[in-house]
Enzyme design. Structure first.
Site, mmCIF file in Angstrom:
data_model
loop_
_atom_site.group_PDB
_atom_site.id
_atom_site.type_symbol
_atom_site.label_atom_id
_atom_site.label_comp_id
_atom_site.label_asym_id
_atom_site.label_seq_id
_atom_site.Cartn_x
_atom_site.Cartn_y
_atom_site.Cartn_z
ATOM 1 N N LYS A 82 -13.074 -1.089 7.250
ATOM 2 C CA LYS A 82 -14.103 -2.154 5.914
ATOM 3 C C LYS A 82 -14.975 -2.819 6.860
ATOM 4 O O LYS A 82 -15.959 -3.194 6.388
ATOM 5 C CB LYS A 82 -13.009 -2.797 5.540
ATOM 6 C CG LYS A 82 -11.431 -1.955 5.300
ATOM 7 C CD LYS A 82 -11.493 -1.073 4.160
ATOM 8 C CE LYS A 82 -10.377 -0.324 4.340
ATOM 9 N NZ LYS A 82 -9.827 0.647 3.398
ATOM 10 N N TRP B 11 0.927 -1.129 0.113
ATOM 11 C CA TRP B 11 -0.121 0.187 -0.357
ATOM 12 C C TRP B 11 0.890 1.482 0.082
ATOM 13 O O TRP B 11 1.748 1.347 0.875
ATOM 14 C CB TRP B 11 -0.837 0.186 1.277
ATOM 15 C CG TRP B 11 -1.898 1.121 1.362
ATOM 16 C CD1 TRP B 11 -2.724 1.555 0.542
ATOM 17 C CD2 TRP B 11 -2.253 1.779 2.686
ATOM 18 N NE1 TRP B 11 -3.710 2.329 1.006
ATOM 19 C CE2 TRP B 11 -3.338 2.787 2.218
ATOM 20 C CE3 TRP B 11 -1.707 1.944 3.944
ATOM 21 C CZ2 TRP B 11 -3.627 3.606 3.301
ATOM 22 C CZ3 TRP B 11 -2.067 2.808 4.580
ATOM 23 C CH2 TRP B 11 -3.306 3.690 4.340
ATOM 24 N N ASP C 81 -0.146 -5.704 9.383
ATOM 25 C CA ASP C 81 -1.222 -4.464 8.844
ATOM 26 C C ASP C 81 -2.461 -5.432 8.617
ATOM 27 O O ASP C 81 -2.374 -5.977 7.473
ATOM 28 C CB ASP C 81 -0.798 -3.752 7.834
ATOM 29 C CG ASP C 81 -1.756 -2.632 7.427
ATOM 30 O OD1 ASP C 81 -2.785 -2.549 8.007
ATOM 31 O OD2 ASP C 81 -1.812 -1.873 6.448
HETATM 32 C C1 LMR Z 1 -7.288 2.193 -0.217
HETATM 33 O O1 LMR Z 1 -6.130 1.517 -0.383
HETATM 34 O O2 LMR Z 1 -7.880 2.356 -1.163
HETATM 35 C C2 LMR Z 1 -7.965 2.226 1.052
HETATM 36 O O3 LMR Z 1 -6.890 1.777 2.145
HETATM 37 C C3 LMR Z 1 -8.043 3.716 1.435
HETATM 38 C C4 LMR Z 1 -6.800 4.462 1.435
HETATM 39 O O4 LMR Z 1 -6.686 5.362 2.492
HETATM 40 O O5 LMR Z 1 -5.943 4.635 0.830
#
Ligand code: LMR
Length: 395
Positions: free
Chosen positions: A246, A130, A211
């Site tokens: 979520k 992420w 996470d």
């Molecule tokens: C995402 O990856 O779309 C979600 O976790 C929201 C975000 O804050 O990026």
């Protein structure tokens, strides 16, 4: 002084979500940010949340600050939700946690704790991860190394590559793992692979930092936490960042937990004191509303049952959408999309180039990230055919 500051580029996820919001074309399909949407394209409020909220509205007598560690019922409920009520680490009283402003706040508290223990420690992150992990942990002063994770050729986990890379992670290093429903690729470790990670952590001494923002959206609440539970049983220490965005739909309420599994109770208590000092530096105390709701749900057997059923339905719908999307994409393109059905949670890569993703945006009003990550939970019966045809057209 301020006039020297330049405008920064938009966030790669939230920026595209804003572009999608502003697009007025009727055919628009928004698969950018990771929020669950129902058949009508709305991110719904859980019935259990509505009920808990109604109770709160009647019972709440103050808006005074929460204690810095947050709501007790939330903290103990989250520990049980993550580990299972009978987990040996819980029974051994070597677990502690604090409430945090969302999963992000929990990640940040985890990073602050790591930096306090080993300033500038190296955090091994999956390739890809992420994107927000990097600024969120890096701005504390932590360093990064990558481990191989997703193989675009097989659309699965390159576990051999992951293991080879993590052989270089030693004591004092941290390995950031996605507990389930990997963001962005949706490809998860099997339980046997989690066991290998546990062996490696045991032998090499690195600290797992898990996470888990999507518990309950892959296979179920217990199934999705199986890897985490195994590590917590086998290892003396780990850090967990969890989110109710979520799985309770509490996105805007910023409801998260930073949990510490420690050698013993004394160390678990010491980590709470560290987390509270870190929180005081950043935001003082967490927001109340979401955690009061989640705490109520987790501590009331009726609400808890209602919530679990709703979450199971949500999870089943996502998995159904995965299978429908596979069928539609294969029919429209003549290519193999079987991987979509195997992956878990909200996200999958479609395997498109950034140029193809941008053509989809411009010519078809279909929005996904440049990496071709889609939010599967944004698909519905009304847009699935158009989506599949548009993707086939740019392939
Ligand atoms: C995402 O990856 O779309 C979600 O976790 C929201 C975000 O804050 O990026």
């Amino acid at each position: 002084m301020l006039d020297q500051l330049q405008r920064l580029p938009a966030d790669p996820i939230l920026g595209l979500a804003a572009m999608a919001r502003a697009d007025t074309r009727a055919a628009k399909v928004d698969l950018t940010v990771g929020i669950y949407m129902d058949e009508t394209g709305v991110c719904p409020v859980f019935d259990a949340v509505r009920e808990a909220q109604a109770m709160l509205a009647t019972d709440e007598i103050t808006k005074a600050y929460l204690p810095p560690a947050g709501v007790d019922a939330f903290n103990s409920g989250m520990q049980k939700l993550l580990l299972g009520a009978e987990h040996p680490a819980l029974l051994g009283a070597r677990v502690s946690s604090v409430q945090a402003p969302g999963g992000c706040g929990a990640l940040r508290i985890g990073a602050e704790i790591i930096h306090a223990a080993t300033p500038g420690a190296t955090v091994w992150v999956s390739d890809p991860t992420w994107p927000v992990h990097l600024p969120l942990l890096g701005s504390v002063g932590l360093q990064f190394s990558n481990y191989r994770y997703y193989d675009p050729a097989t659309h699965g986990v390159n576990f051999q590559g992951m293991v080879e890379d993590l052989k270089s992670a030693g004591a004092g290093d941290v390995v950031l793992l996605h507990g389930c429903c990997h963001n962005p690729c949706g490809a998860d470790l099997s339980l046997a692979q989690w066991a290998v990670v546990a062996d490696m952590a045991e032998a090499q001494g690195f600290l797992p930092f898990i996470d888990i923002a999507y518990q309950g959206l892959g296979d179920g609440l217990d199934e999705d936490a199986a890897g985490l539970r195994l590590l917590a049983e086998r290892l003396p220490e780990l850090i967990v960042a969890a989110s109710c965005s979520k799985n309770m739909g509490l996105y805007r309420e910023r409801t998260g937990a930073a949990m510490f599994v420690c050698r013993d109770q004394e160390n678990a208590e010491a980590l709470v004191s560290q987390a509270l000092v870190a929180a005081r530096r950043i935001y003082s105390m967490p927001p109340a509303h979401g955690a009061l709701i989640a705490g109520k749900i987790l501590s009331d057997s009726k609400l808890d049952r209602t919530w679990r059923v709703e979450l199971m339905e949500m999870c089943a719908r996502i998995n159904g959408l995965r299978s429908d999307l596979r069928t539609k994409l294969e029919a429209a393109s003549g290519r193999d999309f079987a991987f979509i059905e195997k992956e878990k949670g909200m996200f999958s890569f479609l395997g498109l180039s950034a140029e193809q993703a941008s053509r989809l945006r411009e010519d078809y009003a279909v929005y996904m990230l440049d990496s071709s990550r889609i939010n599967v939970a944004g698909v519905n019966a009304g847009n699935i055919d158009y989506l599949a045809e548009s993707v086939a057209a740019v392939l």
